[in-house]
Design a protein around this motif. Structure first.
Motif, PDB file in Angstrom:
ATOM      1  N   VAL A  34       0.857  -1.184   0.000  1.00 30.90           N
ATOM      2  CA  VAL A  34       0.000   0.000   0.000  1.00 30.90           C
ATOM      3  C   VAL A  34       0.896   1.238   0.000  1.00 30.90           C
ATOM      4  O   VAL A  34       1.843   1.325   0.777  1.00 30.90           O
ATOM      5  N   THR A  35       0.577   2.167  -0.892  1.00 36.91           N
ATOM      6  CA  THR A  35       1.218   3.483  -0.871  1.00 36.91           C
ATOM      7  C   THR A  35       0.128   4.507  -0.590  1.00 36.91           C
ATOM      8  O   THR A  35      -0.842   4.609  -1.334  1.00 36.91           O
ATOM      9  N   ILE A  36       0.304   5.237   0.494  1.00 37.21           N
ATOM     10  CA  ILE A  36      -0.647   6.281   0.878  1.00 37.21           C
ATOM     11  C   ILE A  36      -0.209   7.577   0.217  1.00 37.21           C
ATOM     12  O   ILE A  36       0.920   8.027   0.410  1.00 37.21           O
ATOM     13  N   VAL A  37      -1.083   8.134  -0.588  1.00 40.37           N
ATOM     14  CA  VAL A  37      -0.795   9.363  -1.320  1.00 40.37           C
ATOM     15  C   VAL A  37      -1.537  10.491  -0.603  1.00 40.37           C
ATOM     16  O   VAL A  37      -2.747  10.441  -0.430  1.00 40.37           O
ATOM     17  N   THR A  38      -0.801  11.507  -0.186  1.00 40.57           N
ATOM     18  CA  THR A  38      -1.396  12.563   0.635  1.00 40.57           C
ATOM     19  C   THR A  38      -1.929  13.739  -0.177  1.00 40.57           C
ATOM     20  O   THR A  38      -2.592  14.607   0.374  1.00 40.57           O
ATOM     21  N   ASN A  39      -1.645  13.779  -1.481  1.00 42.30           N
ATOM     22  CA  ASN A  39      -2.078  14.877  -2.326  1.00 42.30           C
ATOM     23  C   ASN A  39      -2.992  14.338  -3.424  1.00 42.30           C
ATOM     24  O   ASN A  39      -2.592  13.443  -4.180  1.00 42.30           O
ATOM     25  N   LEU A  40      -4.189  14.859  -3.533  1.00 41.87           N
ATOM     26  CA  LEU A  40      -5.169  14.345  -4.496  1.00 41.87           C
ATOM     27  C   LEU A  40      -4.700  14.506  -5.942  1.00 41.87           C
ATOM     28  O   LEU A  40      -4.893  13.605  -6.762  1.00 41.87           O
ATOM     29  N   ILE A  41      -4.060  15.602  -6.271  1.00 41.58           N
ATOM     30  CA  ILE A  41      -3.559  15.799  -7.634  1.00 41.58           C
ATOM     31  C   ILE A  41      -2.518  14.739  -7.968  1.00 41.58           C
ATOM     32  O   ILE A  41      -2.514  14.166  -9.056  1.00 41.58           O
ATOM     33  N   ASN A  42      -1.632  14.451  -7.029  1.00 44.49           N
ATOM     34  CA  ASN A  42      -0.636  13.395  -7.242  1.00 44.49           C
ATOM     35  C   ASN A  42      -1.303  12.028  -7.394  1.00 44.49           C
ATOM     36  O   ASN A  42      -0.869  11.207  -8.195  1.00 44.49           O
ATOM     37  N   PHE A  43      -2.356  11.784  -6.626  1.00 45.94           N
ATOM     38  CA  PHE A  43      -3.076  10.507  -6.726  1.00 45.94           C
ATOM     39  C   PHE A  43      -3.596  10.307  -8.148  1.00 45.94           C
ATOM     40  O   PHE A  43      -3.420   9.262  -8.742  1.00 45.94           O
ATOM     41  N   TRP A  44      -4.240  11.331  -8.720  1.00 46.23           N
ATOM     42  CA  TRP A  44      -4.792  11.203 -10.070  1.00 46.23           C
ATOM     43  C   TRP A  44      -3.707  11.082 -11.125  1.00 46.23           C
ATOM     44  O   TRP A  44      -3.913  10.443 -12.159  1.00 46.23           O
ATOM     45  N   SER A  45      -2.538  11.659 -10.907  1.00 43.06           N
ATOM     46  CA  SER A  45      -1.464  11.577 -11.903  1.00 43.06           C
ATOM     47  C   SER A  45      -0.741  10.230 -11.861  1.00 43.06           C
ATOM     48  O   SER A  45      -0.003   9.901 -12.788  1.00 43.06           O
ATOM     49  N   LEU A  46      -0.944   9.451 -10.810  1.00 46.55           N
ATOM     50  CA  LEU A  46      -0.273   8.148 -10.696  1.00 46.55           C
ATOM     51  C   LEU A  46      -0.636   7.192 -11.821  1.00 46.55           C
ATOM     52  O   LEU A  46       0.184   6.371 -12.218  1.00 46.55           O
ATOM     53  N   THR A  47      -1.850   7.279 -12.345  1.00 45.04           N
ATOM     54  CA  THR A  47      -2.261   6.332 -13.390  1.00 45.04           C
ATOM     55  C   THR A  47      -1.368   6.459 -14.622  1.00 45.04           C
ATOM     56  O   THR A  47      -1.203   5.493 -15.351  1.00 45.04           O
ATOM     57  N   LYS A  48      -0.748   7.605 -14.830  1.00 42.07           N
ATOM     58  CA  LYS A  48       0.158   7.795 -15.964  1.00 42.07           C
ATOM     59  C   LYS A  48       1.540   7.210 -15.677  1.00 42.07           C
ATOM     60  O   LYS A  48       2.290   6.934 -16.601  1.00 42.07           O
ATOM     61  N   LYS A  49       1.879   7.034 -14.405  1.00 40.23           N
ATOM     62  CA  LYS A  49       3.221   6.601 -14.017  1.00 40.23           C
ATOM     63  C   LYS A  49       3.264   5.166 -13.470  1.00 40.23           C
ATOM     64  O   LYS A  49       4.333   4.671 -13.183  1.00 40.23           O
ATOM     65  N   MET A  50       2.126   4.537 -13.300  1.00 37.40           N
ATOM     66  CA  MET A  50       2.081   3.237 -12.637  1.00 37.40           C
ATOM     67  C   MET A  50       2.834   2.152 -13.375  1.00 37.40           C
ATOM     68  O   MET A  50       2.791   2.078 -14.592  1.00 37.40           O
ATOM     69  N   LYS A  51       3.505   1.336 -12.598  1.00 38.94           N
ATOM     70  CA  LYS A  51       4.158   0.145 -13.128  1.00 38.94           C
ATOM     71  C   LYS A  51       3.278  -1.047 -12.775  1.00 38.94           C
ATOM     72  O   LYS A  51       2.618  -1.044 -11.734  1.00 38.94           O
ATOM     73  N   PRO A  52       3.268  -2.062 -13.621  1.00 40.32           N
ATOM     74  CA  PRO A  52       2.428  -3.230 -13.331  1.00 40.32           C
ATOM     75  C   PRO A  52       3.009  -4.092 -12.204  1.00 40.32           C
ATOM     76  O   PRO A  52       3.657  -5.102 -12.437  1.00 40.32           O
ATOM     77  N   GLU A  53       2.815  -3.651 -10.985  1.00 39.04           N
ATOM     78  CA  GLU A  53       3.250  -4.410  -9.814  1.00 39.04           C
ATOM     79  C   GLU A  53       2.116  -4.404  -8.796  1.00 39.04           C
ATOM     80  O   GLU A  53       1.223  -3.565  -8.870  1.00 39.04           O
ATOM     81  N   ASN A  54       2.148  -5.339  -7.891  1.00 41.44           N
ATOM     82  CA  ASN A  54       1.100  -5.382  -6.870  1.00 41.44           C
ATOM     83  C   ASN A  54       1.250  -4.194  -5.929  1.00 41.44           C
ATOM     84  O   ASN A  54       2.047  -4.216  -5.005  1.00 41.44           O
ATOM     85  N   MET A  55       0.476  -3.150  -6.215  1.00 39.32           N
ATOM     86  CA  MET A  55       0.510  -1.946  -5.394  1.00 39.32           C
ATOM     87  C   MET A  55      -0.882  -1.354  -5.347  1.00 39.32           C
ATOM     88  O   MET A  55      -1.539  -1.195  -6.375  1.00 39.32           O
ATOM     89  N   CYS A  56      -1.316  -1.044  -4.154  1.00 36.32           N
ATOM     90  CA  CYS A  56      -2.591  -0.367  -3.940  1.00 36.32           C
ATOM     91  C   CYS A  56      -2.265   1.063  -3.524  1.00 36.32           C
ATOM     92  O   CYS A  56      -1.619   1.282  -2.500  1.00 36.32           O
ATOM     93  N   TYR A  57      -2.660   2.023  -4.350  1.00 39.11           N
ATOM     94  CA  TYR A  57      -2.490   3.435  -4.021  1.00 39.11           C
ATOM     95  C   TYR A  57      -3.764   3.919  -3.340  1.00 39.11           C
ATOM     96  O   TYR A  57      -4.867   3.639  -3.806  1.00 39.11           O
ATOM     97  N   LEU A  58      -3.606   4.629  -2.242  1.00 38.23           N
ATOM     98  CA  LEU A  58      -4.742   5.038  -1.420  1.00 38.23           C
ATOM     99  C   LEU A  58      -4.666   6.532  -1.157  1.00 38.23           C
ATOM    100  O   LEU A  58      -3.615   7.045  -0.763  1.00 38.23           O
ATOM    101  N   TYR A  59      -5.766   7.221  -1.390  1.00 37.82           N
ATOM    102  CA  TYR A  59      -5.908   8.618  -0.993  1.00 37.82           C
ATOM    103  C   TYR A  59      -7.090   8.697  -0.041  1.00 37.82           C
ATOM    104  O   TYR A  59      -8.165   8.170  -0.328  1.00 37.82           O
ATOM    105  N   ALA A  60      -6.901   9.329   1.108  1.00 37.16           N
ATOM    106  CA  ALA A  60      -7.967   9.462   2.105  1.00 37.16           C
ATOM    107  C   ALA A  60      -8.373  10.916   2.241  1.00 37.16           C
ATOM    108  O   ALA A  60      -7.525  11.778   2.483  1.00 37.16           O
TER     109      ALA A  60
END
Length: 93
Positions: A47-73
């Motif tokens: 799990v990677t906790i992302v603290t900035n909503l803009i960064n959370f949405w930009s992750l889909t462009k940078k994601m690598k195909p690995e078992n990772m759950c990105y979470l924004y609260a």
């Protein structure tokens, strides 16, 4: 007084269990970008906790195909919320 659960957005790759329901993140991420849930329980390999909503949405462009759950609260996570997350690795960005 009972607190309402924290609302979280999730995306990434790999299987997770959210609120005792199994979910594969890859189809949700590629089709919709993310999925939102009240956080009652979360189990994932990583799990990677992302603290900035803009960064959370930009992750889909940078994601690598690995078992990772990105979470924004929304409103951030408190200790009580962190106890609901079970993972081999938990990081924060």
């Amino acid at each position: 007084m009972q607190n309402n659960p924290k609302i979280v957005l999730l995306n990434g790759y790999g299987p997770i269990s959210i609120n005792n329901e199994l979910l594969e993140l890859y189809p949700v991420t590629t089709s919709h970008g993310a999925i939102g849930f009240p956080l009652k329980s979360l189990r994932a390999e990583n799990v990677t906790i992302v603290t900035n909503l803009i960064n959370f949405w930009s992750l889909t462009k940078k994601m690598k195909p690995e078992n990772m759950c990105y979470l924004y609260a929304y409103g951030g996570l408190e200790d009580e919320d962190m106890e609901k997350i079970k993972a081999t690795s938990i990081k924060s960005t």
